[in-house]
Scaffold this motif. Sequence first.
Motif, mmCIF file in Angstrom:
data_model
loop_
_atom_site.group_PDB
_atom_site.id
_atom_site.type_symbol
_atom_site.label_atom_id
_atom_site.label_comp_id
_atom_site.label_asym_id
_atom_site.label_seq_id
_atom_site.Cartn_x
_atom_site.Cartn_y
_atom_site.Cartn_z
ATOM 1 N N ASN A 64 52.548 82.893 49.526
ATOM 2 C CA ASN A 64 51.272 82.619 49.156
ATOM 3 C C ASN A 64 50.437 81.480 49.624
ATOM 4 N N PHE A 65 49.358 81.765 50.257
ATOM 5 C CA PHE A 65 48.493 80.695 50.974
ATOM 6 C C PHE A 65 47.611 79.932 49.748
ATOM 7 N N ASP A 66 46.991 78.910 50.410
ATOM 8 C CA ASP A 66 46.423 77.815 49.837
ATOM 9 C C ASP A 66 47.198 77.163 48.659
ATOM 10 N N ALA A 67 48.508 76.832 48.994
ATOM 11 C CA ALA A 67 49.529 76.320 48.201
ATOM 12 C C ALA A 67 49.307 74.784 48.131
ATOM 13 N N LEU A 68 49.743 74.183 47.151
ATOM 14 C CA LEU A 68 49.710 72.669 47.117
ATOM 15 C C LEU A 68 50.388 71.983 48.266
ATOM 16 N N PRO A 69 49.838 71.020 48.599
ATOM 17 C CA PRO A 69 50.547 70.326 49.780
ATOM 18 C C PRO A 69 51.723 69.220 49.495
ATOM 19 N N ASN A 70 52.565 70.010 48.616
ATOM 20 C CA ASN A 70 53.966 69.418 48.123
ATOM 21 C C ASN A 70 55.134 70.400 48.369
ATOM 22 N N PRO A 71 56.248 69.836 48.760
ATOM 23 C CA PRO A 71 57.583 70.345 48.801
ATOM 24 C C PRO A 71 57.710 71.311 47.622
ATOM 25 N N PRO A 72 58.469 72.527 47.741
ATOM 26 C CA PRO A 72 58.807 73.013 48.771
ATOM 27 C C PRO A 72 57.875 73.956 49.677
ATOM 28 N N ASN A 73 56.565 73.564 49.426
ATOM 29 C CA ASN A 73 55.579 74.495 50.417
ATOM 30 C C ASN A 73 55.480 73.780 51.632
ATOM 31 N N THR A 74 55.268 74.601 52.534
ATOM 32 C CA THR A 74 55.188 74.090 54.166
ATOM 33 C C THR A 74 53.958 74.479 54.663
ATOM 34 N N PHE A 75 53.719 73.649 55.790
ATOM 35 C CA PHE A 75 52.361 73.723 56.482
ATOM 36 C C PHE A 75 52.640 74.861 57.524
ATOM 37 N N VAL A 76 51.792 75.772 57.643
ATOM 38 C CA VAL A 76 51.880 76.779 58.815
ATOM 39 C C VAL A 76 50.875 77.061 59.437
ATOM 40 N N ASP A 77 51.036 76.821 60.789
ATOM 41 C CA ASP A 77 49.846 77.166 61.797
ATOM 42 C C ASP A 77 49.431 78.439 61.574
ATOM 43 N N CYS A 78 48.205 78.772 61.857
ATOM 44 C CA CYS A 78 47.414 79.960 62.060
ATOM 45 C C CYS A 78 47.901 80.395 63.457
ATOM 46 N N ARG A 79 47.297 81.680 63.622
ATOM 47 C CA ARG A 79 47.460 82.705 64.795
ATOM 48 C C ARG A 79 46.102 83.218 65.083
ATOM 49 N N ILE A 80 45.875 83.546 66.404
ATOM 50 C CA ILE A 80 44.704 84.371 66.848
ATOM 51 C C ILE A 80 45.330 85.402 67.461
ATOM 52 N N GLY A 81 45.473 86.713 67.103
ATOM 53 C CA GLY A 81 45.962 87.834 67.399
ATOM 54 C C GLY A 81 47.201 87.767 67.647
ATOM 55 N N GLY A 82 47.942 87.076 66.700
ATOM 56 C CA GLY A 82 49.341 86.990 66.800
ATOM 57 C C GLY A 82 49.758 85.762 67.599
ATOM 58 N N ILE A 83 49.154 85.086 68.134
ATOM 59 C CA ILE A 83 49.349 83.822 69.129
ATOM 60 C C ILE A 83 49.010 82.579 68.531
ATOM 61 N N GLU A 84 49.557 81.611 68.643
ATOM 62 C CA GLU A 84 49.503 80.190 68.222
ATOM 63 C C GLU A 84 48.659 79.689 69.379
ATOM 64 N N PRO A 85 47.502 79.527 69.564
ATOM 65 C CA PRO A 85 46.761 79.106 70.746
ATOM 66 C C PRO A 85 47.026 77.673 71.240
ATOM 67 N N HIS A 86 47.539 76.678 70.323
ATOM 68 C CA HIS A 86 47.873 75.467 70.791
ATOM 69 C C HIS A 86 49.044 75.514 71.653
ATOM 70 N N LYS A 87 49.966 76.379 71.318
ATOM 71 C CA LYS A 87 51.395 76.567 72.011
ATOM 72 C C LYS A 87 51.221 77.421 73.292
ATOM 73 N N ASN A 88 50.457 78.481 73.153
ATOM 74 C CA ASN A 88 50.367 79.725 74.063
ATOM 75 C C ASN A 88 48.861 79.835 74.695
ATOM 76 N N LEU A 89 48.382 78.575 74.850
ATOM 77 C CA LEU A 89 46.864 78.632 75.300
ATOM 78 C C LEU A 89 46.860 79.378 76.763
ATOM 79 N N ALA A 90 47.826 79.507 77.583
ATOM 80 C CA ALA A 90 47.531 79.881 78.897
ATOM 81 C C ALA A 90 47.814 81.439 78.715
ATOM 82 N N SER A 91 48.438 82.055 77.577
ATOM 83 C CA SER A 91 48.602 83.178 77.473
ATOM 84 C C SER A 91 47.532 84.080 76.617
ATOM 85 N N MET A 92 46.261 83.156 76.025
ATOM 86 C CA MET A 92 45.315 83.764 75.233
ATOM 87 C C MET A 92 44.420 84.675 76.081
#
Length: 238
Positions: A136-164
Amino acid sequence: MWLIVRPHPAIDRPRRGQSPRGQAMTEFALILPVFVLVLFSIIVFGLYVFYNQQLANAAREAARYAAIHSSTAQCPTVSWLDPIDTIKPSSYFRCDAPQTGWPRMVGAGRSSIWGVSPGLVEITACWSGFVDPTGNFDALPNPPNTFVDCRIGGIEPHKNLASMPCPPPAPMLSVQAPPGADGDDKASSTAFANGIHYQTTVTVYACFQWNPPLAGFIVIPSQVTMRAVVTEAMQRQQ
């Protein structure tokens, strides 16, 4: 009595192969291509750096616009996900939405561009946030909830910018009903609700295809894909 000796005409006349003018022309012909190559390489590289800076400015301004127009703004810039019912503001509506291409956010980014046709710059975004163990999204910023990076077209832009790719890929939407965090977006544009500050971030990806001057000349490519990505923390609206 003075004795004047005159050199023989054949000796006095310089040989054709020893002409200073001919030597200078030969050296000029040898140096000119190298000089032109270096000169235009410097010019093209300078333009490349300049356009990269312009693209970074566009991504930064678009991300800043989305960050300060969170879900409680009068005209929020929104993700593909709406806030969950327990934190959705009563005044919430999808004003600047991805279905219409985020005209306000994209306009803010393109307005900062100089020296590049704004219409050539592609801008898209995704939202990151806390997700609970059941997805579920918009979860409280507390454990056991975890922060998840978004994607664009299934690609994480910060990690794979050259492949965007450019234009940006089509978004991967949630297949759940109601929509969940199984698509590109991992949060709505919620920054604050019920006395809690949510650590939601927005990531903006900007790109354009640049055709350098003298494309194809020696080492200058015919087309260069330029990319920039910026992430901003969502801010509470007063």
